[in-house]
Design a protein around this motif. Sequence first.
Motif, PDB file in Angstrom:
ATOM      1  N   GLY A 166       0.808  -1.216   0.000  1.00  0.00           N
ATOM      2  CA  GLY A 166       0.000   0.000   0.000  1.00  0.00           C
ATOM      3  C   GLY A 166       0.834   1.256   0.000  1.00  0.00           C
ATOM      4  O   GLY A 166       0.632   2.150   0.814  1.00  0.00           O
ATOM      5  N   GLU A 167       1.787   1.321  -0.921  1.00  0.00           N
ATOM      6  CA  GLU A 167       2.656   2.491  -0.973  1.00  0.00           C
ATOM      7  C   GLU A 167       1.988   3.622  -1.741  1.00  0.00           C
ATOM      8  O   GLU A 167       2.219   4.787  -1.462  1.00  0.00           O
ATOM      9  CB  GLU A 167       3.978   2.088  -1.652  1.00  0.00           C
ATOM     10  N   LEU A 168       1.167   3.281  -2.719  1.00  0.00           N
ATOM     11  CA  LEU A 168       0.552   4.284  -3.581  1.00  0.00           C
ATOM     12  C   LEU A 168      -0.949   4.329  -3.352  1.00  0.00           C
ATOM     13  O   LEU A 168      -1.551   3.338  -2.953  1.00  0.00           O
ATOM     14  CB  LEU A 168       0.805   3.936  -5.057  1.00  0.00           C
ATOM     15  N   SER A 169      -1.539   5.504  -3.626  1.00  0.00           N
ATOM     16  CA  SER A 169      -2.991   5.601  -3.547  1.00  0.00           C
ATOM     17  C   SER A 169      -3.461   6.740  -4.433  1.00  0.00           C
ATOM     18  O   SER A 169      -2.661   7.542  -4.909  1.00  0.00           O
ATOM     19  CB  SER A 169      -3.428   5.833  -2.105  1.00  0.00           C
ATOM     20  N   PHE A 170      -4.756   6.795  -4.631  1.00  0.00           N
ATOM     21  CA  PHE A 170      -5.328   7.913  -5.368  1.00  0.00           C
ATOM     22  C   PHE A 170      -5.313   9.136  -4.459  1.00  0.00           C
ATOM     23  O   PHE A 170      -5.738   9.068  -3.304  1.00  0.00           O
ATOM     24  CB  PHE A 170      -6.770   7.618  -5.770  1.00  0.00           C
ATOM     25  N   ILE A 171      -4.860  10.251  -4.996  1.00  0.00           N
ATOM     26  CA  ILE A 171      -4.762  11.480  -4.229  1.00  0.00           C
ATOM     27  C   ILE A 171      -5.644  12.526  -4.904  1.00  0.00           C
ATOM     28  O   ILE A 171      -5.701  12.583  -6.135  1.00  0.00           O
ATOM     29  CB  ILE A 171      -3.297  11.975  -4.204  1.00  0.00           C
ATOM     30  N   ARG A 172      -6.276  13.354  -4.127  1.00  0.00           N
ATOM     31  CA  ARG A 172      -7.201  14.385  -4.613  1.00  0.00           C
ATOM     32  C   ARG A 172      -8.342  13.752  -5.409  1.00  0.00           C
ATOM     33  O   ARG A 172      -8.558  12.547  -5.360  1.00  0.00           O
ATOM     34  CB  ARG A 172      -6.470  15.452  -5.433  1.00  0.00           C
ATOM     35  N   ARG A 173      -9.107  14.593  -6.118  1.00  0.00           N
ATOM     36  CA  ARG A 173     -10.219  14.014  -6.874  1.00  0.00           C
ATOM     37  C   ARG A 173     -10.535  14.827  -8.118  1.00  0.00           C
ATOM     38  O   ARG A 173      -9.951  15.882  -8.327  1.00  0.00           O
ATOM     39  CB  ARG A 173     -11.450  13.905  -5.995  1.00  0.00           C
ATOM     40  N   ASP A 180      -0.205   8.756  -6.134  1.00  0.00           N
ATOM     41  CA  ASP A 180       0.985   9.320  -5.509  1.00  0.00           C
ATOM     42  C   ASP A 180       1.185   8.690  -4.137  1.00  0.00           C
ATOM     43  O   ASP A 180       0.336   7.970  -3.629  1.00  0.00           O
ATOM     44  CB  ASP A 180       0.797  10.843  -5.358  1.00  0.00           C
ATOM     45  N   THR A 181       2.329   8.992  -3.547  1.00  0.00           N
ATOM     46  CA  THR A 181       2.578   8.610  -2.160  1.00  0.00           C
ATOM     47  C   THR A 181       2.060   9.726  -1.264  1.00  0.00           C
ATOM     48  O   THR A 181       1.697  10.789  -1.754  1.00  0.00           O
ATOM     49  CB  THR A 181       4.078   8.456  -1.919  1.00  0.00           C
ATOM     50  N   ASP A 182       2.054   9.495   0.031  1.00  0.00           N
ATOM     51  CA  ASP A 182       1.631  10.559   0.922  1.00  0.00           C
ATOM     52  C   ASP A 182       2.631  11.712   0.846  1.00  0.00           C
ATOM     53  O   ASP A 182       3.838  11.516   0.917  1.00  0.00           O
ATOM     54  CB  ASP A 182       1.468  10.078   2.365  1.00  0.00           C
ATOM     55  N   PHE A 183       2.120  12.901   0.701  1.00  0.00           N
ATOM     56  CA  PHE A 183       2.904  14.145   0.613  1.00  0.00           C
ATOM     57  C   PHE A 183       3.899  14.125  -0.542  1.00  0.00           C
ATOM     58  O   PHE A 183       4.912  14.811  -0.500  1.00  0.00           O
ATOM     59  CB  PHE A 183       3.662  14.427   1.917  1.00  0.00           C
TER      60      PHE A 183
END
Lengths: 840, 159
Positions: A166-173, A180-183
Amino acid sequence: MTQTIKLKIDEIEVSVEKGKTILEAAQSAGIRIPTLCHDRRLTPFGACRLCVVQQKGKSELLPSCFTPVREGMEIITRSPEIFKSRRLQLQLLLLNHPMICPRCEKEGECVLQDLLYEYGVLETLYPWERVDFPLDEVSPLLQRDPNKCILCGRCVRICDEVQGIGELSFIRRGIKTAIDTDFHRPIRCEFCGQCLDTCPVGAITSDCFDYRTKAWELQETTTPCPYCSCGCLLVMGSKEGEIKRVFSDPEKGPNDGNLCVKGRFGWDFVDHPDRLKTPLLRVNGTLKETSWEEALRFVVDRLEKIKERYGAETIGGLVSNRLTNEEYYVLGKLFRGGIGTELIASRSKGTALTEGLAKTLGYPASTNSIREIRKADCLLLIGVDPALSHPIIKNEIHLAIRRNRAQLIVLGSYDIGLSQSTRNSPLSLPSILLLDRPGSEVSLLNGMIQTILREGLEDREFIAERTEGIEGLKQRVLSHQPGAMPEVERAAKIYASAKKAMILIGSGLWSHLDQKAVAIASSNLALITGHIGKESSGILVLLEKCNSQGALDMGLSPEGSHLLNRASEGKLKAFYLVGEDPLNLDSEPLRKALQGLELLVVQDLFLTETAKLAHVVLPASAFVEKEGTFTNLERRVQRLHPLRPARDDSKPDLEIFLRLLELLECRLPAGTPEAIFEEIGRSVHHYQGIGKGEQWPKGATYLYADGFPLGRAKLIPPEEREPKRQSEAYPFYLLQRPSLFQSGLLSSRSEALKKVWEKPSLEISPEDAKSLGIEDGEMVEISNPKGQSLRLKANHSPRPARGVITVPYPCPILEDEGTDLVRIKSLKPACRQAGKEEVE
Amino acid sequence: MTEKEEQLSHILERHRGERNGLIPILLEIQREFGYLPKEAMPRVAESLGIKPVEVWGVATFFNQFRLTPLGRNHIKVCMGTACHLAGGRLVLEALERELNIKVGETSPDGHFSLERVACIGCCMLAPVAVIKDKIYPKMSSFKVEEALIPYRQESKAED
């Protein structure tokens, strides 16, 4: 029984299992439906909407990856409406996709590019100013360009579903959504590159892959991985003998298309500039380049002289577990037939475990296959952290936990990351931890057996029909054991009542004191509960190297450490080392002993520490330059396919052994790897009739389905040895934990892996650290009774049991296997004082 | 442990073991701090046993979550249908010019922050801006500077 469903796709009759999707049904019938967000390994997502189909007579568009088949469906995959919809989807994807295909790394094998071509889409319908996303160019091994991303989510899902990271995820919308990764920090993960593998476009790339060679220019060669014993198949793309990149084929091999960091990025050692180019011969104290003829002639002359003067039992050979089966076979002939000594061995960790299994069950091998792990509903892990040593097995365990809600039980002295992640997750059962000091594995297992027998949870029918020795075991276990801990009881009950339970025993670097006893105790546990001889029920031994199993099968003794002791004691006159560097960890007595030899032959890829002392150094070929077979831990015999001829003046090990046999004037076995493999099939009985990629004995994905080769499996009460006791002066057990990025001689020569090496740190439980007053991140010194010491950073970690500390491989103050007792000294508050004392 | 960290621990403690507590926790943190501090997110992830990137994903997904602190004087400009038609955009742009920040940002000195909102329920007064809790009816770009004067003086006095 699974229900089958019949339906028609494009007028073709298809029958599939109930629960399959229309897409899977179509694929099984050979009908192509375009997809972008679909990956066979992942649960359907339905993001790209390219796989839409229609039911005959209806106008509604169904996403085929998401719609289960129903009886009597009539599906159309091609119609004007479908094409129109697909074209529109593609145009929408182009809204924010830069059309810079000619200079994109993915050019030529980009799924989006191919679909645009197929559907004749040139540009988006709604031109506008594109959103510009920041790139990630600083992460090691993996780089990302979110501008090219089509948000199919495959990388996010594979990282979470298969890898469990779980290194990557959907960011914003909305239109600003990015992956992206967190921050937007650089990637810091296992670096398995699965995201790179699954990305259908060029949004994820690697600086280790050469993207200047176009996809269509690459010659693809499939060959097994040279690292751990999982035996993943690598598809190596090369041009003119130079490896450009590595992927995996989901349709082939035991790995389901998954690879770990070593498999995907760790191959660059084969082109390391330090590789030996010609044979070397010691002349007047220095190693000089020489010809093969001269070098081999020298070896043979010396061997004959030594044999004559001191006898054949002063000649020994130590072999790595990375040779092919054919090479082991011929090497056996060379030593036993040609020289007349039995002193030929390898020192792979974990082989004693298989020996234990041979004693109780019959075959010295794992009973089941890797792919069966995901279907098990109880997994008992003994002394191993697959996430670090066998990452592909970790994926399987993660799938079992995630998709099958399997119960994980961790037994040993060190908790693993997998179990920690189950603790809070709403998706899995919290793991059971049975942690104790090193050496208590057998007594914990006996505790489980005791609970099962006392509560009457055993499989009486199985025990009566297929095993012997239950009385002896009962007597030993019921009378001698103290009452089990409640956690042990709980684990025992869950294990016994599981439908499909597997035991995974480790050959990790933090091995047991008595491996054979651990294997026997585990097989007792599996036997009394009947968890053997069935699919997804059995015991897997996670052997260390790519052909550890093959070495055993070819009759090579695993007692390499004994042989080394013999050498250290000066009992050998000649020593032949193949792919082994025992001086890697400095040992003064061994160095002296090796210097005193009359003949030291080192056959390797590199001029190792040991090779520097040798009389003769023979350059061997790397795995991409030779033919033969490897046998992985699930007994699968896989063929190596060379992608280029031997580099420089190196020779495949097989050729060297054959030439030596010839010079010793011995009867030669067949000359080619295929012919030798045939000969193996005749003389090693379970290799009979084994084809490419098959498991031995022929056709067995799991062993003992129809009984045991011994007639009945044996229940042997295992020896319980009292673990080493902590003392006042040395209160900690030091364990070596495997490192994901470094596992030995090959990985330490990979520049790609070096980029992500972890900094060595000591892990200590927060409670122990508190009692010693050691803060997180503080420098400490550990020392053992021998007076060796090591300084490194101490990190608080919930993983080690109380009284246990771990350091990553390779630990210079630890013998190859097992544990040691040490003490820890904090350097922070005492350092000034200590410094003063020294000054005074 | 600073006071802020203590408050955060308090919130996390209250939701310990709640497997679906992510959004309530983030809301509480925002209520407590006025925004979601960067430092808080890894701790939220740790306490819930999820990955930091999941917290980040949720925090960036919902407009309700702020990732930068509010200014001491928070300004909301209505962009509901009525205000929009009555020239709300001009008011917003005038504020942006006046404060030298973009919508959604906080001025570097921390005194002002600017937000666009949907309807605040007084369409008959359109276009409307809200500074702190005071409603400014029938706004126009000309009135912006004047409306800010008392807040600016207050800020100066505080500094």
